[in-house]
Design an enzyme around this catalytic site. Structure first.
Site, mmCIF file in Angstrom:
data_model
loop_
_atom_site.group_PDB
_atom_site.id
_atom_site.type_symbol
_atom_site.label_atom_id
_atom_site.label_comp_id
_atom_site.label_asym_id
_atom_site.label_seq_id
_atom_site.Cartn_x
_atom_site.Cartn_y
_atom_site.Cartn_z
ATOM 1 N N SER A 255 32.645 41.687 38.151
ATOM 2 C CA SER A 255 32.644 40.311 37.668
ATOM 3 C C SER A 255 33.689 39.550 38.465
ATOM 4 O O SER A 255 34.361 40.107 39.331
ATOM 5 C CB SER A 255 33.002 40.292 36.182
ATOM 6 N N LYS A 256 33.835 38.285 38.125
ATOM 7 C CA LYS A 256 34.787 37.422 38.849
ATOM 8 C C LYS A 256 36.189 38.017 38.854
ATOM 9 O O LYS A 256 36.984 37.764 39.746
ATOM 10 C CB LYS A 256 34.809 36.045 38.205
ATOM 11 N N ARG A 257 36.489 38.803 37.825
ATOM 12 C CA ARG A 257 37.801 39.439 37.719
ATOM 13 C C ARG A 257 38.098 40.313 38.950
ATOM 14 O O ARG A 257 39.243 40.520 39.317
ATOM 15 C CB ARG A 257 37.777 40.314 36.461
#
Ligand code: GLU
Length: 485
Positions: A255-257
């Protein structure tokens, strides 16, 4: 469809950014089509009006073109199975829904959102999985027609068997068995006349004569519903392969993380398409031998869908950076300059093309991404060095455990020594002579060379000091040292 011509498809929904996972799936579809002299179809699945983001289809094209996965058929290419945009195919879905209702494999549902919400709340409270309670499954056709005729709004739901199992033959996973009693009578047609994914995907894969459906694992739970529709409509089932989820190096869903997930951001940061293709193919699949650096031709010769690992594919940014650096180092100076054009903000300083090429050669093996170029190299331009000197962090100049006066003395010594060097400056010549001189003066290499390199570059890391001096030449090198002192 064992003997049918290979027709594969990418079926993205235009919901905004193109996820890197979409390109990953595109890669395998494209490779498979090329390997089998087949057709790679792009279909835009835009029936979810709530998630539609204008301009997404253009971005999908941009991402595909970036990696060279041009579709053979699609909204822009056309083809004999169009239109390739689902909103332009609504009649086909409505006909299929009517056929499924007609044969009793689907039914009209009049439940209001409020009722569905109550059912869901009660199930959650009883710790049961939320599912439709088949409230409308027992309505007679006459009753359903009467209510629709009276203007009541209705969806269409699949009438799945209540017991038994269905088996999916997956090219990556082998046989996957699903139990009907765990499946929901999903909506296939909404009350506004738009189909849901389940119906549209089956209708189109059938109508477009798709032979192999390669898609992400997140669609695996939907597969038994699709099999049901194929069977209910008497259509031949294509081959399926569900590619694993993409995970970060911590094994959680990417994910963007974990950094960017946007395909085009990788392009905009200066990852080379050939590096990205090489990286993507190694995610979830590995060639038989040790070699990891592979051209697209190598991939076409070696890739086998059955060898894709069914469990998570790890997105390893370090590996991507390594591959990108490697592909950058393989570029000729001219190629590199062309690739750098969109990324390199050169100042207006007058420099010769030969000088620029020489400068570039000094940093080529330090480039990880093309967008690193300004930060890596622009200090060689006098105007940039001058402006960076005004904000220079003095503490950088002092080598470990060194003292400022000592640094000043050593730099002055270096400057005086450089003045004694006449003739052409080459890195190797200067190096040999200077190391002898440093030793003769009873100094340590690091004490002299570190501040000298920092003075010339204003950076903790830069190309080799002798390369820099040779590039900058006597006048500019001395000017920098003097200004520094
Ligand atoms: N429209 C789906 C998506 O956005 C396609 C799933 C499939 O390939 O069947 O990924």
């Amino acid at each position: 469809m064992p003997n049918a011509p290979v027709r594969v498809r990418l079926a993205p929904s235009p919901t905004g950014e193109v996820h890197i996972g979409t390109l990953w799936i595109a890669l395998f579809n494209w490779v498979y089509a090329k390997q089998h002299h087949g057709t790679f179809v792009l279909r835009i699945e835009d029936t979810d009006q709530k998630r539609f983001v204008a301009g997404s289809a253009d971005r999908i094209y941009e991402a595909l073109y970036w990696l060279g996965f041009s579709p053979d058929e699609g909204p822009q290419e056309g083809g004999s199975f169009g239109p390739y945009i689902q909103r332009e195919r609504l009649q086909l879905y409505q006909d299929a829904a009517a056929q499924l209702v007609g044969s009793g494999r689907a039914y009209y549902c009049f439940c209001t959102p409020e009722r569905l919400e109550q059912v869901r709340a009660a199930q959650t409270a009883a710790k049961l999985p939320p599912r439709y309670d088949k409230h409308c499954a027992t309505l007679t056709r006459e009753e359903a027609d009467r209510r629709r005729g009276a203007g009541e709004s209705a969806t269409v739901r699949l009438r799945l068997p209540e017991t038994g199992t269905v088996t999916l033959h997956d090219l990556i996973r082998g046989d996957v068995i699903f139990k009907y009693d765990l499946l929901d009578d999903s909506v296939i047609m909404k009350s506004d006349g738009y189909p849901t994914y389940h119906l549209a995907v089956v209708v189109d894969d059938h109508a477009m004569q798709i032979s192999h459906v390669f898609r992400a694992e997140e669609w695996l739970p939907s597969a038994p519903k699709h099999l049901f529709i194929y069977q209910a409509l008497g259509w031949e089932v294509p081959a399926f392969a569900h590619f694993p989820l993409i995970l970060g190096t911590d094994r959680s869903k990417m994910s963007k993380r974990h950094g960017t997930t946007s395909a085009l951001m990788f392009r905009d940061q200066g990852y080379l398409p050939e590096a990205m293709r090489n990286f993507l193919v190694l995610m979830g699949w590995h060639p038989k031998g040790e070699a990891e650096v592979m051209t697209t031709d190598d991939v076409l010769a070696q890739f086998a869908i059955e060898d894709v690992h069914p469990s998570g594919a790890i997105f390893d940014q370090t590996k991507l950076d390594w591959l990108n650096g490697l592909y950058i180092r393989r570029l000729t100076p001219d190629e590199l300059q062309v690739r750098l054009e969109p990324f390199w903000h050169q100042p207006a300083d007058q420099v010769s093309p030969t000088w620029l090429t020489a400068a570039l050669r000094l940093v080529q093996d330090r480039l990880v991404k093309l967008s690193d170029i300004d930060q890596l190299i622009n200090f060689v331009f006098p105007s940039v060095w001058d402006s960076e000197l005004t904000t220079f962090e003095r503490s950088l100049l002092v080598p470990k455990k060194g003292k400022t006066d000592q640094v000043q003395q050593d730099l002055t010594w270096a400057s005086t020594w450089l003045q004694t060097q006449s003739g052409t400056w080459t890195a190797a010549g200067l190096k040999a002579a200077m190391l002898v001189a440093i030793a003769a003066a009873g100094k340590k290499n690091g004490d002299v060379l570190w501040p000298l390199r920092v003075a010339l570059s204003l950076r903790p890391a830069s190309p080799d000091v002798f390369d820099l001096i040779a590039l900058l030449g006597p006048a500019e090198s001395q000017r920098r040292i003097a200004a520094f002192l």
